[in-house]
Design a protein around this motif. Structure first.
Motif, mmCIF file in Angstrom:
data_model
loop_
_atom_site.group_PDB
_atom_site.id
_atom_site.type_symbol
_atom_site.label_atom_id
_atom_site.label_comp_id
_atom_site.label_asym_id
_atom_site.label_seq_id
_atom_site.Cartn_x
_atom_site.Cartn_y
_atom_site.Cartn_z
ATOM 1 N N ASN A 10 28.898 12.126 43.613
ATOM 2 C CA ASN A 10 28.889 11.803 45.031
ATOM 3 C C ASN A 10 28.965 13.080 45.865
ATOM 4 O O ASN A 10 28.148 13.332 46.728
ATOM 5 C CB ASN A 10 30.065 10.886 45.360
ATOM 6 N N ARG A 11 29.989 13.887 45.598
ATOM 7 C CA ARG A 11 30.160 15.125 46.358
ATOM 8 C C ARG A 11 29.554 16.265 45.571
ATOM 9 O O ARG A 11 29.869 16.465 44.400
ATOM 10 C CB ARG A 11 31.646 15.382 46.584
ATOM 11 N N GLY A 12 28.697 17.032 46.227
ATOM 12 C CA GLY A 12 28.052 18.142 45.535
ATOM 13 C C GLY A 12 28.893 19.396 45.608
ATOM 14 O O GLY A 12 29.951 19.418 46.223
ATOM 15 N N ALA A 53 30.294 1.903 50.174
ATOM 16 C CA ALA A 53 30.312 2.297 48.762
ATOM 17 C C ALA A 53 31.473 3.257 48.494
ATOM 18 O O ALA A 53 32.215 3.101 47.512
ATOM 19 C CB ALA A 53 28.984 2.957 48.382
ATOM 20 N N TYR A 54 31.639 4.235 49.389
ATOM 21 C CA TYR A 54 32.635 5.296 49.152
ATOM 22 C C TYR A 54 34.053 4.818 49.473
ATOM 23 O O TYR A 54 34.960 4.939 48.638
ATOM 24 C CB TYR A 54 32.254 6.517 50.005
ATOM 25 N N ASP A 55 34.240 4.265 50.676
ATOM 26 C CA ASP A 55 35.602 3.893 51.091
ATOM 27 C C ASP A 55 36.058 2.598 50.415
ATOM 28 O O ASP A 55 37.107 2.547 49.773
ATOM 29 C CB ASP A 55 35.684 3.680 52.618
ATOM 30 N N ASN A 88 28.629 11.758 37.111
ATOM 31 C CA ASN A 88 30.081 11.931 37.189
ATOM 32 C C ASN A 88 30.772 10.855 38.012
ATOM 33 O O ASN A 88 30.365 10.575 39.139
ATOM 34 C CB ASN A 88 30.391 13.290 37.821
ATOM 35 N N ASP A 89 31.799 10.303 37.425
ATOM 36 C CA ASP A 89 32.811 9.528 38.151
ATOM 37 C C ASP A 89 32.412 8.121 38.593
ATOM 38 O O ASP A 89 31.280 7.697 38.488
ATOM 39 C CB ASP A 89 33.354 10.344 39.318
ATOM 40 N N TYR A 90 33.466 7.467 39.148
ATOM 41 C CA TYR A 90 33.454 6.035 39.461
ATOM 42 C C TYR A 90 32.527 5.664 40.604
ATOM 43 O O TYR A 90 32.271 4.491 40.811
ATOM 44 C CB TYR A 90 34.895 5.603 39.791
ATOM 45 N N SER A 122 43.521 14.485 52.050
ATOM 46 C CA SER A 122 42.444 13.856 51.280
ATOM 47 C C SER A 122 42.128 12.473 51.823
ATOM 48 O O SER A 122 43.043 11.758 52.245
ATOM 49 C CB SER A 122 42.898 13.764 49.815
ATOM 50 N N ARG A 123 40.879 12.095 51.829
ATOM 51 C CA ARG A 123 40.406 10.733 52.132
ATOM 52 C C ARG A 123 41.141 10.099 53.307
ATOM 53 O O ARG A 123 41.650 8.981 53.200
ATOM 54 C CB ARG A 123 40.556 9.855 50.891
ATOM 55 N N GLU A 124 41.185 10.819 54.401
ATOM 56 C CA GLU A 124 41.965 10.316 55.528
ATOM 57 C C GLU A 124 41.256 9.195 56.270
ATOM 58 O O GLU A 124 41.768 8.682 57.266
ATOM 59 C CB GLU A 124 42.397 11.479 56.422
HETATM 60 C C1 G6P Z 1 39.327 13.966 42.481
HETATM 61 C C2 G6P Z 1 39.055 13.323 41.174
HETATM 62 C C3 G6P Z 1 37.596 13.354 40.870
HETATM 63 C C4 G6P Z 1 36.788 12.780 42.015
HETATM 64 C C5 G6P Z 1 37.139 13.459 43.275
HETATM 65 C C6 G6P Z 1 36.431 12.836 44.454
HETATM 66 O O1 G6P Z 1 39.069 15.336 42.414
HETATM 67 O O2 G6P Z 1 39.781 13.932 40.137
HETATM 68 O O3 G6P Z 1 37.445 12.602 39.727
HETATM 69 O O4 G6P Z 1 35.413 12.862 41.792
HETATM 70 O O5 G6P Z 1 38.508 13.359 43.469
HETATM 71 O O6 G6P Z 1 36.988 13.347 45.603
HETATM 72 P P1 G6P Z 1 36.386 13.060 47.027
HETATM 73 O O7 G6P Z 1 37.133 13.967 47.944
HETATM 74 O O8 G6P Z 1 34.948 13.390 46.953
HETATM 75 O O9 G6P Z 1 36.654 11.625 47.343
#
Ligand code: G6P
Length: 476
Positions: A13-15, A95-97, A155-157, A315-317
């Motif tokens: 998702n995040r590059g 999708a993200y939130d 990568n990832d969920y 994070s994720r505010e």
């Molecule tokens: C943490 C997790 C990673 C995940 C990332 C996403 O670093 O360990 O598995 O991909 O968060 O973070 P983001 O800031 O993009 O939501």
């Protein structure tokens, strides 16, 4: 990139970078936030056959996505190219939130408070539909760039549903999914509605292989698949190690030197318990504060002599749970300080910024490093700390951090829910004789570097090649 379409496609998702258009029209690259992107980017250094597919997060990313062109990275990762996927705002937020962060993240970290959440209403199912579209957009972008027979590392969920989409569109690819998070047990995953659980696991089973940081998370995934009657693909575990070269270069930098001198002045003569986390619910910052409060209550001699330096990255505010958690961390910090502070000593110092050079300086200086997540895929701080530390500092480590599988023997282990246990471990760490500290620190340093990013990537890619191509089963 040399010689046509990429042989390796990375998707997340995040590059590793976002683009910013400057006033003179030129475009600057900014490193992406978070732990995953920098490590993966470091692992890819020097490769010239790779495209990294990521969501467009800035206006300049979107412009680049609109041109459907790769953006070359000219820096220490040169050779790498970026391809941005433009996803409309509503789809992205859902999708993200709603799905990735508020549902899958909580499920995978065992964080649901079952009296209230999870809650699957119409809004959730609409978001789930958008999560599918977001995954399809990523699969289409990978399909557009990948050379025949390329390896694709997803990568990832956020991207679990790309497995089935890629298996259908591109059975020639070697696809591997890597989870940087934990994977829950079968009963925990059952909190998701059966249709959602089956779609997730069904799609994961269409990857050529699924990787995790530890044997425990890999086992959890296999048991979940089993319980759902789904045939798991080949699974493996590869625990990412610390990137010593990058850390050493940083440690020698002027910026870190400045922060190190500032720390010396600020904490001169005091012992330091350091923690460094994104301010996330899984990190267990509140129980860490309660444990330190208990230490000060039970050990008057330590008052004034030890400071807890808590470095927190917001994070994720966009999620109310994260905002509430941060407010609670700040409030509890104030309470502990009100209880114990003197005119010359603040027991807990909370630095909320995301300056990595300040974190590196703190990791070099700790006497005790507290890493107490309720659950964590790996937790690289537990490995970066011992690699950087210059004082034979002691690692106090949660049994439920992925890093525990690699470092548990030489750390002081704690049960992250047990505040008394954590307080006792902090005291034991502070009182540990020099000989034992130095023996443990040396062992941690050497184990923390096992499977540094480049070696880790090689293992993941060889697992992908060994396991073969994406699977086309009826469930895909
Ligand atoms: C943490 C997790 C990673 C995940 C990332 C996403 O670093 O360990 O598995 O991909 O968060 O973070 P983001 O800031 O993009 O939501």
């Amino acid at each position: 990139m040399s010689g046509g379409r990429p042989r390796l496609v990375v998707a997340s998702n995040r590059g590793p970078f976002t683009l910013e258009e400057r006033s003179d029209g030129s475009v600057a690259l900014h490193p992406g936030a978070g732990g995953l992107a920098p490590s993966l980017a470091a692992a890819l250094a020097g490769r010239t056959d790779t495209v990294w597919v990521a969501a467009a997060l800035s206006p300049a990313d979107r412009t680049a996505a609109g041109r459907s062109e790769d953006v070359a990275v000219e820096s220490d990762q040169s050779g790498l190219a970026l391809r941005f996927v433009d996803i409309d705002d509503e789809t992205f937020r859902s999708a993200y939130d709603v799905v990735a962060n508020a549902t899958l993240w909580f499920s995978f970290h065992g964080l649901f408070d079952a009296s209230r959440r999870p809650l699957f209403d119409r809004r959730f199912y609409e978001a789930w539909e958008r999560y599918r579209l977001y995954n399809l957009a990523f699969a289409a972008a990978v399909d557009a760039v990948a050379a025949p027979g390329a390896v694709v590392l997803v990568n990832d969920y956020h991207l679990l549903l790309t497995g089935s989409a890629l298996a259908q569109a591109r059975p020639d690819l070697f696809t591997v999914h890597f989870s940087h998070t934990p994977f829950p047990g079968a009963e925990e995953l059952e909190l998701l509605p059966p249709s959602v659980r089956a779609e997730l696991l069904g799609s994961m089973s269409c990857f050529g292989a699924c990787g995790f940081h530890t044997a425990r998370w890999a086992g959890g995934f296999r048991r979940c698949a089993d319980a759902a009657g789904i045939e798991a693909p080949p699974t493996f575990h590869a625990g990412l190690g610390a990137d010593l070269e990058r850390l050493r270069a940083l440690a020698g930098s002027e910026a870190v030197g400045r922060h190190a001198s500032a720390l010396e002045e600020r904490f001169s003569g005091r012992r330091l318990i350091v923690r460094s986390d994104r301010i996330e619910l899984s990190k267990n910052i509140l129980r860490g504060l309660r444990a330190f409060d208990l230490v000060l209550h039970e050990h008057p001699a330590l008052r004034g002599r030890v400071t807890m330096l808590s470095r927190g990255y917001p994070s994720r505010e966009g999620l109310p749970e994260y905002l509430a958690y941060r407010a609670e961390v700040e409030h509890l910090t104030e309470l502990v300080n009100e209880r114990w502070a003197t005119s010359t000593w603040t027991p807990v110092e909370l630095d909320v910024d995301d300056e990595f050079s300040a974190t590196v300086a703190a990791l070099m200086r700790y006497d005790v490093l507290l890493v107490n997540p309720v659950r964590d895929g790996m937790n690289l701080v537990a490995k970066e700390g011992p690699s950087l530390n210059t004082r034979d500092g002691v690692l106090v480590l949660s049994r439920f951090a992925g890093a525990y599988e690699d470092l548990g023997e030489d750390a002081l282990s704690i049960h992250p829910f047990d505040v008394s246990d954590t307080a006792d471990a902090l005291v034991r760490a502070l009182e540990m004789p020099a000989g034992e500290r130095s023996r443990r620190a040396a062992a941690l340093r050497s184990k923390a570097q096992h499977l540094a990013p480049a070696a880790w990537l090689e293992q993941v890619l060889s697992e992908a090649r060994l396991s073969g191509r994406a699977v086309t089963r009826p469930s895909c």
